[in-house]
Design a protein around this motif. Structure first.
Motif, PDB file in Angstrom:
ATOM      1  N   TYR A 135     -12.442  -0.869   3.747  1.00 62.43           N
ATOM      2  CA  TYR A 135     -11.053  -0.182   4.203  1.00 62.43           C
ATOM      3  C   TYR A 135     -10.675  -1.503   5.516  1.00 62.43           C
ATOM      4  CZ  TYR A 135     -12.837   3.901   1.682  1.00 62.43           C
ATOM      5  OH  TYR A 135     -13.583   4.461   0.600  1.00 62.43           O
ATOM      6  N   LYS A 136      -9.703  -0.725   5.856  1.00 59.99           N
ATOM      7  CA  LYS A 136      -8.953  -1.728   7.354  1.00 59.99           C
ATOM      8  C   LYS A 136      -8.452  -0.967   7.677  1.00 59.99           C
ATOM      9  CE  LYS A 136      -6.694  -5.204   6.687  1.00 59.99           C
ATOM     10  NZ  LYS A 136      -6.178  -6.537   6.297  1.00 59.99           N
ATOM     11  N   LYS A 137      -8.706  -0.706   9.386  1.00 55.18           N
ATOM     12  CA  LYS A 137      -7.859  -0.269   9.954  1.00 55.18           C
ATOM     13  C   LYS A 137      -7.207  -1.173  10.773  1.00 55.18           C
ATOM     14  CE  LYS A 137      -8.465   4.175  11.954  1.00 55.18           C
ATOM     15  NZ  LYS A 137      -7.200   4.695  10.992  1.00 55.18           N
ATOM     16  N   VAL A 138      -5.812  -1.180  11.362  1.00 52.83           N
ATOM     17  CA  VAL A 138      -5.315  -2.781  12.297  1.00 52.83           C
ATOM     18  C   VAL A 138      -5.014  -1.712  13.597  1.00 52.83           C
ATOM     19  CG1 VAL A 138      -4.022  -4.109  12.063  1.00 52.83           C
ATOM     20  CG2 VAL A 138      -4.768  -3.561  10.294  1.00 52.83           C
ATOM     21  N   TYR A 139      -5.084  -2.251  14.502  1.00 51.62           N
ATOM     22  CA  TYR A 139      -4.513  -1.946  16.183  1.00 51.62           C
ATOM     23  C   TYR A 139      -3.741  -3.194  16.628  1.00 51.62           C
ATOM     24  CZ  TYR A 139      -7.769   2.234  15.902  1.00 51.62           C
ATOM     25  OH  TYR A 139      -8.752   2.442  15.520  1.00 51.62           O
TER      26      TYR A 139
ATOM     27  N   GLU B 276     -10.741   9.277   7.729  1.00 52.71           N
ATOM     28  CA  GLU B 276      -8.572  10.068   8.565  1.00 52.71           C
ATOM     29  C   GLU B 276      -7.921   8.918   7.433  1.00 52.71           C
ATOM     30  OE1 GLU B 276      -6.621   7.178  12.648  1.00 52.71           O
ATOM     31  OE2 GLU B 276      -9.134   7.736  12.364  1.00 52.71           O
ATOM     32  N   ASP B 277      -8.331   7.963   6.803  1.00 57.68           N
ATOM     33  CA  ASP B 277      -6.787   7.169   6.169  1.00 57.68           C
ATOM     34  C   ASP B 277      -7.596   6.862   4.915  1.00 57.68           C
ATOM     35  OD1 ASP B 277      -4.919   6.182   4.606  1.00 57.68           O
ATOM     36  OD2 ASP B 277      -4.808   4.308   6.368  1.00 57.68           O
ATOM     37  N   PRO B 278      -8.384   7.606   3.718  1.00 52.38           N
ATOM     38  CA  PRO B 278      -8.826   7.181   2.607  1.00 52.38           C
ATOM     39  C   PRO B 278      -7.891   5.779   1.351  1.00 52.38           C
ATOM     40  CG  PRO B 278      -9.054   9.791   2.615  1.00 52.38           C
ATOM     41  CD  PRO B 278      -7.953   9.305   3.728  1.00 52.38           C
ATOM     42  N   SER B 279      -6.969   6.129   2.017  1.00 51.35           N
ATOM     43  CA  SER B 279      -5.974   5.669   0.783  1.00 51.35           C
ATOM     44  C   SER B 279      -6.094   4.267   1.163  1.00 51.35           C
ATOM     45  CB  SER B 279      -3.900   5.937   1.486  1.00 51.35           C
ATOM     46  OG  SER B 279      -4.133   5.500   2.264  1.00 51.35           O
ATOM     47  N   SER B 280      -6.636   2.932   2.176  1.00 54.99           N
ATOM     48  CA  SER B 280      -6.355   1.967   2.769  1.00 54.99           C
ATOM     49  C   SER B 280      -8.062   1.399   1.328  1.00 54.99           C
ATOM     50  CB  SER B 280      -7.090   1.540   3.864  1.00 54.99           C
ATOM     51  OG  SER B 280      -7.790   2.488   4.685  1.00 54.99           O
ATOM     52  N   ARG B 281      -8.552   2.841   0.655  1.00 55.50           N
ATOM     53  CA  ARG B 281      -9.983   1.997  -0.235  1.00 55.50           C
ATOM     54  C   ARG B 281      -9.532   0.696  -0.886  1.00 55.50           C
ATOM     55  NH1 ARG B 281     -12.465   5.375  -4.911  1.00 55.50           N
ATOM     56  NH2 ARG B 281     -13.475   3.570  -5.722  1.00 55.50           N
ATOM     57  N   ARG B 282      -9.884  -0.410  -1.111  1.00 57.04           N
ATOM     58  CA  ARG B 282     -10.005  -1.759  -2.178  1.00 57.04           C
ATOM     59  C   ARG B 282     -11.545  -1.639  -2.337  1.00 57.04           C
ATOM     60  NH1 ARG B 282      -6.592  -5.679   1.521  1.00 57.04           N
ATOM     61  NH2 ARG B 282      -7.978  -6.709   2.707  1.00 57.04           N
TER      62      ARG B 282
ATOM     63  N   LYS C 185      -9.124  -8.385  -4.905  1.00 59.99           N
ATOM     64  CA  LYS C 185      -8.359  -7.279  -4.095  1.00 59.99           C
ATOM     65  C   LYS C 185      -7.994  -6.724  -4.851  1.00 59.99           C
ATOM     66  CE  LYS C 185      -8.384 -10.713   0.341  1.00 59.99           C
ATOM     67  NZ  LYS C 185      -7.673 -10.472   1.456  1.00 59.99           N
ATOM     68  N   TYR C 186      -8.377  -5.197  -4.881  1.00 62.63           N
ATOM     69  CA  TYR C 186      -7.287  -4.493  -6.120  1.00 62.63           C
ATOM     70  C   TYR C 186      -8.007  -2.712  -5.995  1.00 62.63           C
ATOM     71  CZ  TYR C 186     -12.279  -5.623  -8.517  1.00 62.63           C
ATOM     72  OH  TYR C 186     -13.189  -5.319  -8.817  1.00 62.63           O
ATOM     73  N   THR C 187      -6.701  -2.126  -6.111  1.00 62.38           N
ATOM     74  CA  THR C 187      -7.310  -0.826  -6.115  1.00 62.38           C
ATOM     75  C   THR C 187      -8.735  -0.288  -7.021  1.00 62.38           C
ATOM     76  OG1 THR C 187      -5.102   0.216  -7.332  1.00 62.38           O
ATOM     77  CG2 THR C 187      -5.121  -0.010  -5.274  1.00 62.38           C
ATOM     78  N   ALA C 188      -8.947   0.991  -7.218  1.00 61.29           N
ATOM     79  CA  ALA C 188     -10.217   1.031  -8.110  1.00 61.29           C
ATOM     80  C   ALA C 188      -9.971   1.814  -9.427  1.00 61.29           C
ATOM     81  CB  ALA C 188     -11.166   2.560  -7.494  1.00 61.29           C
ATOM     82  N   LYS C 189      -8.351   1.442  -9.242  1.00 63.41           N
ATOM     83  CA  LYS C 189      -7.648   1.868 -11.128  1.00 63.41           C
ATOM     84  C   LYS C 189      -7.694   1.032 -11.846  1.00 63.41           C
ATOM     85  CE  LYS C 189      -2.710   0.788  -9.743  1.00 63.41           C
ATOM     86  NZ  LYS C 189      -1.836   1.877  -9.378  1.00 63.41           N
ATOM     87  N   ASN C 190      -7.615  -0.739 -11.521  1.00 67.41           N
ATOM     88  CA  ASN C 190      -8.053  -1.908 -12.280  1.00 67.41           C
ATOM     89  C   ASN C 190      -9.095  -2.407 -11.394  1.00 67.41           C
ATOM     90  OD1 ASN C 190      -4.797  -2.172 -12.107  1.00 67.41           O
ATOM     91  ND2 ASN C 190      -4.683  -2.899  -9.848  1.00 67.41           N
ATOM     92  N   ASP C 191     -10.251  -1.892 -12.042  1.00 69.75           N
ATOM     93  CA  ASP C 191     -11.601  -2.174 -11.305  1.00 69.75           C
ATOM     94  C   ASP C 191     -12.007  -2.790 -13.390  1.00 69.75           C
ATOM     95  OD1 ASP C 191     -13.788  -2.872 -10.622  1.00 69.75           O
ATOM     96  OD2 ASP C 191     -14.961  -0.731 -11.076  1.00 69.75           O
ATOM     97  N   ASN C 192     -11.756  -2.291 -13.708  1.00 66.54           N
ATOM     98  CA  ASN C 192     -12.154  -2.502 -15.493  1.00 66.54           C
ATOM     99  C   ASN C 192     -11.524  -3.174 -16.053  1.00 66.54           C
ATOM    100  OD1 ASN C 192     -13.762  -0.198 -15.846  1.00 66.54           O
ATOM    101  ND2 ASN C 192     -12.196   1.121 -16.764  1.00 66.54           N
TER     102      ASN C 192
END
Length: 245
Positions: free
Chosen positions: A110-114, A20-26, A199-206
């Motif tokens: 991932y995180k969903k907030v309500y 539903e929301d893959p963009s929240s991945r970190r 905490k960071y996105t996949a592009k910053n892993d290296n």
């Protein structure tokens, strides 16, 4: 704790959230620190370009689990898919508390907030909020019959790097037992450690591995899952056993 296999229904729930929301991945990497070690860590963060991004604030979370503490056990057992429901607020603003579903696929978080789950500082208001949360969670087959299992509070400081990498330092971490009719037990137990989280996105892993982590080798720190919730459940269990002796 006895070994408990992860429910396939829960896996399906987590996978549906991710879809539903893959963009929240970190990525979330935690380091468990000795008491007082955060002062050196903060100094090192500043030396490598991190700066304050928010004012420090206190964080309070009420975690939910079943009577077998299945979510805690999934973490201890190293299950690939894990979920952690919690009610969270900052400072004394429990009137705008939010329900958060934190879930993981390995190291990917991932995180969903309500919103709209706040309550007033009374038992009656708290009960209404808990009932509302239970009704909401019961929509998911794998999240039924959950109850408040622990309350954790701590002070958090926030840092940001120009690369977009974020870091937080948590100190003065306390846990207290909690039930459906009591949101403050007045019996806080210190957990005895501090936490650095990057905490960071996949592009910053290296970049993190090559330019951030090496600066902390000298600090006798250990990369660990370091779940405050799991540590809290273990601490409460030990305390209960001790008090019963």
């Amino acid at each position: 704790m006895e070994e408990l296999p992860l429910s396939s229904n829960l896996v399906d729930t987590i996978l549906s959230f991710i879809k539903e929301d893959p963009s929240s991945r970190r990525y979330e990497r935690k380091f468990k620190l000795y008491l007082g070690q955060s002062l050196s860590v903060e100094s090192q963060l500043r030396q490598i370009g991190f700066y304050d991004v928010f004012k420090p604030r206190s964080v309070s979370s009420i975690y939910f689990d079943d009577e077998k503490y299945s979510f805690a056990k999934h973490n201890i057992d190293g299950e690939r898919y894990r979920l952690k429901p919690r009610l969270r607020w900052y400072g004394d603003k429990y009137n705008v508390a939010k329900l958060e579903l934190k879930f993981r696929d390995g190291f990917n978080g991932y995180k969903k907030v309500y919103s709209d789950f706040g309550f007033l500082g009374t038992t009656q208001s708290f009960l209404k909020s808990i009932k509302k949360i239970s009704i909401f969670l019961n929509k998911f087959q794998s999240l039924t019959n959950l109850r408040p299992s622990a309350k954790v509070t701590y002070n958090r400081r926030y840092f940001l790097h120009q690369s977009g990498i974020r870091a937080t330092i948590d100190t003065h971490i306390y846990v207290e037992s909690i039930s459906v009719d009591m949101y403050q037990s007045k019996n806080e137990i210190p957990l005895g450690f501090e936490v650095l989280e990057i905490k960071y996105t996949a592009k910053n892993d290296n970049y993190v591995r090559e330019y951030i982590y090496p600066h902390f080798i000298y600090l006798s720190m250990r990369l660990t899952k370091c779940s405050k919730y799991v540590e809290s459940i273990l601490t409460l269990s030990d305390n209960i056993q001790y008090n019963n002796n």
